[in-house]
Write a protein that holds these residues in place. Structure first.
Motif, PDB file in Angstrom:
ATOM      1  N   VAL A  11     -45.894 -79.083  29.930  1.00 46.04           N
ATOM      2  CA  VAL A  11     -44.600 -78.395  30.045  1.00 46.04           C
ATOM      3  C   VAL A  11     -43.574 -79.425  30.507  1.00 46.04           C
ATOM      4  N   GLU A  12     -42.314 -79.054  30.471  1.00 43.24           N
ATOM      5  CA  GLU A  12     -41.245 -79.932  30.926  1.00 43.24           C
ATOM      6  C   GLU A  12     -40.709 -79.470  32.282  1.00 43.24           C
ATOM      7  N   PRO A  13     -40.179 -80.388  33.097  1.00 40.82           N
ATOM      8  CA  PRO A  13     -39.648 -79.991  34.407  1.00 40.82           C
ATOM      9  C   PRO A  13     -38.384 -79.150  34.330  1.00 40.82           C
ATOM     10  N   VAL A  14     -37.694 -79.209  33.197  1.00 39.20           N
ATOM     11  CA  VAL A  14     -36.511 -78.374  32.949  1.00 39.20           C
ATOM     12  C   VAL A  14     -36.785 -77.573  31.685  1.00 39.20           C
ATOM     13  N   LYS A  20     -30.028 -74.865  28.358  1.00 40.42           N
ATOM     14  CA  LYS A  20     -28.970 -74.166  27.624  1.00 40.42           C
ATOM     15  C   LYS A  20     -27.954 -73.551  28.575  1.00 40.42           C
ATOM     16  N   ALA A  21     -28.411 -73.068  29.719  1.00 43.46           N
ATOM     17  CA  ALA A  21     -27.465 -72.537  30.710  1.00 43.46           C
ATOM     18  C   ALA A  21     -26.555 -73.641  31.211  1.00 43.46           C
ATOM     19  N   HIS A  22     -27.118 -74.841  31.442  1.00 44.31           N
ATOM     20  CA  HIS A  22     -26.302 -75.971  31.886  1.00 44.31           C
ATOM     21  C   HIS A  22     -25.304 -76.376  30.809  1.00 44.31           C
ATOM     22  N   LEU A  23     -25.729 -76.346  29.542  1.00 44.02           N
ATOM     23  CA  LEU A  23     -24.865 -76.731  28.437  1.00 44.02           C
ATOM     24  C   LEU A  23     -23.896 -75.628  28.034  1.00 44.02           C
ATOM     25  N   PRO A  28     -29.309 -69.809  19.306  1.00 45.46           N
ATOM     26  CA  PRO A  28     -30.580 -70.538  19.122  1.00 45.46           C
ATOM     27  C   PRO A  28     -30.510 -71.686  18.128  1.00 45.46           C
ATOM     28  N   ASP A  29     -29.356 -71.926  17.514  1.00 47.63           N
ATOM     29  CA  ASP A  29     -29.271 -72.892  16.415  1.00 47.63           C
ATOM     30  C   ASP A  29     -29.771 -74.280  16.797  1.00 47.63           C
ATOM     31  N   ASP A  30     -29.480 -74.716  18.031  1.00 41.38           N
ATOM     32  CA  ASP A  30     -29.823 -76.076  18.451  1.00 41.38           C
ATOM     33  C   ASP A  30     -31.018 -76.116  19.400  1.00 41.38           C
ATOM     34  N   ASP A  31     -31.831 -75.067  19.406  1.00 41.20           N
ATOM     35  CA  ASP A  31     -32.961 -75.033  20.354  1.00 41.20           C
ATOM     36  C   ASP A  31     -33.909 -76.211  20.159  1.00 41.20           C
ATOM     37  N   ALA A  32     -34.224 -76.540  18.914  1.00 43.22           N
ATOM     38  CA  ALA A  32     -35.145 -77.651  18.656  1.00 43.22           C
ATOM     39  C   ALA A  32     -34.549 -78.966  19.120  1.00 43.22           C
ATOM     40  N   LEU A  33     -33.260 -79.159  18.873  1.00 46.32           N
ATOM     41  CA  LEU A  33     -32.591 -80.389  19.297  1.00 46.32           C
ATOM     42  C   LEU A  33     -32.578 -80.496  20.817  1.00 46.32           C
ATOM     43  N   ILE A  34     -32.206 -79.430  21.498  1.00 45.61           N
ATOM     44  CA  ILE A  34     -32.131 -79.461  22.959  1.00 45.61           C
ATOM     45  C   ILE A  34     -33.515 -79.684  23.562  1.00 45.61           C
ATOM     46  N   SER A  35     -34.531 -79.068  22.985  1.00 44.29           N
ATOM     47  CA  SER A  35     -35.898 -79.282  23.473  1.00 44.29           C
ATOM     48  C   SER A  35     -36.296 -80.746  23.358  1.00 44.29           C
ATOM     49  N   ALA A  36     -35.944 -81.380  22.235  1.00 49.35           N
ATOM     50  CA  ALA A  36     -36.253 -82.797  22.055  1.00 49.35           C
ATOM     51  C   ALA A  36     -35.489 -83.660  23.048  1.00 49.35           C
ATOM     52  N   LEU A  37     -34.253 -83.284  23.340  1.00 46.41           N
ATOM     53  CA  LEU A  37     -33.448 -84.051  24.302  1.00 46.41           C
ATOM     54  C   LEU A  37     -34.010 -83.933  25.715  1.00 46.41           C
ATOM     55  N   ILE A  38     -34.580 -82.776  26.042  1.00 52.47           N
ATOM     56  CA  ILE A  38     -35.220 -82.607  27.358  1.00 52.47           C
ATOM     57  C   ILE A  38     -36.374 -83.585  27.501  1.00 52.47           C
ATOM     58  N   VAL A  39     -37.192 -83.695  26.452  1.00 52.70           N
ATOM     59  CA  VAL A  39     -38.319 -84.631  26.484  1.00 52.70           C
ATOM     60  C   VAL A  39     -37.821 -86.062  26.649  1.00 52.70           C
ATOM     61  N   LYS A 243     -30.822 -82.536  33.476  1.00 48.99           N
ATOM     62  CA  LYS A 243     -29.867 -81.623  32.837  1.00 48.99           C
ATOM     63  C   LYS A 243     -28.560 -82.340  32.487  1.00 48.99           C
ATOM     64  N   ILE A 244     -28.104 -83.202  33.379  1.00 42.26           N
ATOM     65  CA  ILE A 244     -26.871 -83.947  33.104  1.00 42.26           C
ATOM     66  C   ILE A 244     -27.085 -84.907  31.938  1.00 42.26           C
ATOM     67  N   ARG A 245     -28.237 -85.598  31.912  1.00 41.72           N
ATOM     68  CA  ARG A 245     -28.503 -86.515  30.813  1.00 41.72           C
ATOM     69  C   ARG A 245     -28.641 -85.765  29.492  1.00 41.72           C
ATOM     70  N   VAL A 246     -29.279 -84.598  29.504  1.00 40.46           N
ATOM     71  CA  VAL A 246     -29.355 -83.782  28.287  1.00 40.46           C
ATOM     72  C   VAL A 246     -27.950 -83.417  27.818  1.00 40.46           C
ATOM     73  N   GLY A 247     -27.070 -83.095  28.773  1.00 39.64           N
ATOM     74  CA  GLY A 247     -25.687 -82.789  28.410  1.00 39.64           C
ATOM     75  C   GLY A 247     -24.995 -83.960  27.740  1.00 39.64           C
ATOM     76  N   SER A 248     -25.221 -85.181  28.257  1.00 40.93           N
ATOM     77  CA  SER A 248     -24.611 -86.365  27.649  1.00 40.93           C
ATOM     78  C   SER A 248     -25.158 -86.609  26.244  1.00 40.93           C
ATOM     79  N   LEU A 249     -26.468 -86.478  26.096  1.00 38.33           N
ATOM     80  CA  LEU A 249     -27.076 -86.695  24.787  1.00 38.33           C
ATOM     81  C   LEU A 249     -26.629 -85.631  23.783  1.00 38.33           C
ATOM     82  N   TYR A 250     -26.474 -84.413  24.261  1.00 34.34           N
ATOM     83  CA  TYR A 250     -26.070 -83.314  23.373  1.00 34.34           C
ATOM     84  C   TYR A 250     -24.609 -83.471  22.956  1.00 34.34           C
ATOM     85  N   GLN A 251     -23.779 -83.910  23.897  1.00 31.05           N
ATOM     86  CA  GLN A 251     -22.354 -84.057  23.614  1.00 31.05           C
ATOM     87  C   GLN A 251     -22.094 -85.255  22.707  1.00 31.05           C
TER      88      GLN A 251
END
Length: 282
Positions: A11-14, A20-23, A28-39, A243-251
C-alpha cells in the motif's frame, strides 16, 4: 548496488482519496495518473531520506563480513559505528530475518541469531557478533554474505470484527506499545490513531487481539474500518511532503514550466531527482 529490494510495499503512505482531496480533484478521470504520481513521490522521499515508509523486504549483499576487530567497541564513547559492524543503510529496520554466507566449501550457511546482536533503535541499524563471538569466515568470493531484513514505519492490517482480531501479513510486529494509523478512511471502531495499544493474545501467527492497557482485556471491534489500516504510523511531515510533491507533479506535467507575466521558462529541479532510486553509484 549492495542493497536489493526483495518485496516492495503493498500500500502507499498516502491514499488516492487523500491525494485527490489535497489536489481538490473530485472526478475519476485522472485516478490512474494520480496513483502513479503517489508512487513516484513516495519513492523519491524514500531515496532522499534513506528510509522505507511502508513495510518492505530488503537484502544487503556483501563480499565478506566486516572486521575482524580485537577491541570490540571503542571504550567511553556513547555511540559508535564500529569497524566490525554491519550497517543497514535503510531505516526504520524492524527485523533482521536472516544472515547467511557461503562457507569455504561453497555451501550456504545460516548464522544462528544467538550469535549476533541487532540494534533496531539506532539509525542506521547496526549488527555485530555478540560478546565472545566473531563473524564466520566466508568463501573469498564476491557476494558471499547476505543480510535479509524488513524495514518500514508501518505495516497494513486487516480487521475481523466478528472475532475481534487484527491480521498482519508481514514478518514483524512492532515493539509494544504501538500505535495504529489510517490512510483514506477510519480505523476499525473503537480503535483510535495516535493511541497506545498492546497485544492481548496471539490467536495464530500474524493474528492478534488488542488491549488498551498492558495485560488488559481484548478490545471488541464493532466494524472493520475503511481505507487503509496500518500498524505503526508514517510521520505526518513525510506524508505532507508526498502530497505537496504529488501536487507539483500533477500541476507541471512537463520538465519545464513557464512563470507568470515574464514568460520565463525554467526547468523543474525535482524532475531529474525522480531518477535517483535507479542511479547506480560506485
Amino acid at each position: 548496488m549492495p542493497l536489493q529490494l526483495i518485496s516492495g510495499p503493498v500500500v502507499e503512505p498516502v491514499s488516492l482519496l487523500e491525494a485527490k482531496a489535497h489536489l481538490r480533484v473530485d472526478i475519476p478521470d485522472d485516478d490512474a495518473l494520480i496513483s502513479a504520481l503517489i508512487v513516484a513521490a513516495r519513492m523519491h522521499a524514500e531515496t532522499v531520506t534513506r528510509r522505507a515508509l511502508i513495510a518492505q523486504s530488503w537484502k544487503l549483499v556483501l563480499d565478506s563480513f566486516p572486521g575482524p576487530t580485537l577491541i570490540g567497541i571503542p571504550w567511553g564513547k556513547p555511540f559508535t559505528l564500529p569497524g566490525h559492524a554491519i550497517i543497514l543503510e535503510k531505516s526504520q529496520v524492524r527485523v533482521v530475518t536472516a544472515i547467511q554466507y557461503l562457507d569455504m566449501s561453497g555451501v550456504i550457511q545460516v548464522m544462528p541469531p544467538a550469535n549476533y546482536t541487532v540494534d533496531l533503535t539506532s539509525e542506521p541499524c547496526r549488527i555485530t557478533p555478540v560478546f565472545g563471538q566473531i563473524w564466520p569466515i566466508p568463501m573469498p568470493q564476491i557476494g558471499a554474505v547476505e543480510v535479509d531484513f524488513s524495514a518500514g514505519y508501518a505495516e497494513p492490517f486487516m480487521a475481523d470484527a466478528t472475532n475481534g482480531t487484527l491480521s498482519i501479513q508481514g514478518p514483524w510486529f512492532p515493539t509494544q506499545p504501538f500505535v495504529l494509523s489510517n490512510s483514506g478512511g477510519t480505523l476499525p471502531s473503537p480503535l483510535q490513531p495516535a493511541t497506545n495499544y498492546w497485544i492481548a493474545s496471539v490467536i495464530t501467527p500474524g493474528v492478534y487481539t488488542l488491549a488498551a492497557t498492558p495485560e488488559g482485556p481484548a478490545i471488541t471491534l464493532t466494524d472493520t474500518g475503511s481505507g487503509t489500516n496500518l500498524v505503526g504510523s508514517v510521520p505526518e511531515g513525510i506524508r505532507a511532503w508526498i502530497k505537496i510533491r504529488v501536487g507539483s507533479l500533477y500541476q507541471h506535467r512537463e520538465e519545464m514550466a513557464a512563470f507568470d507575466k515574464t514568460g520565463k521558462v525554467m526547468p523543474l529541479p525535482f524532475m531529474d531527482r525522480l531518477l535517483d532510486p535507479y542511479t547506480v553509484v560506485f
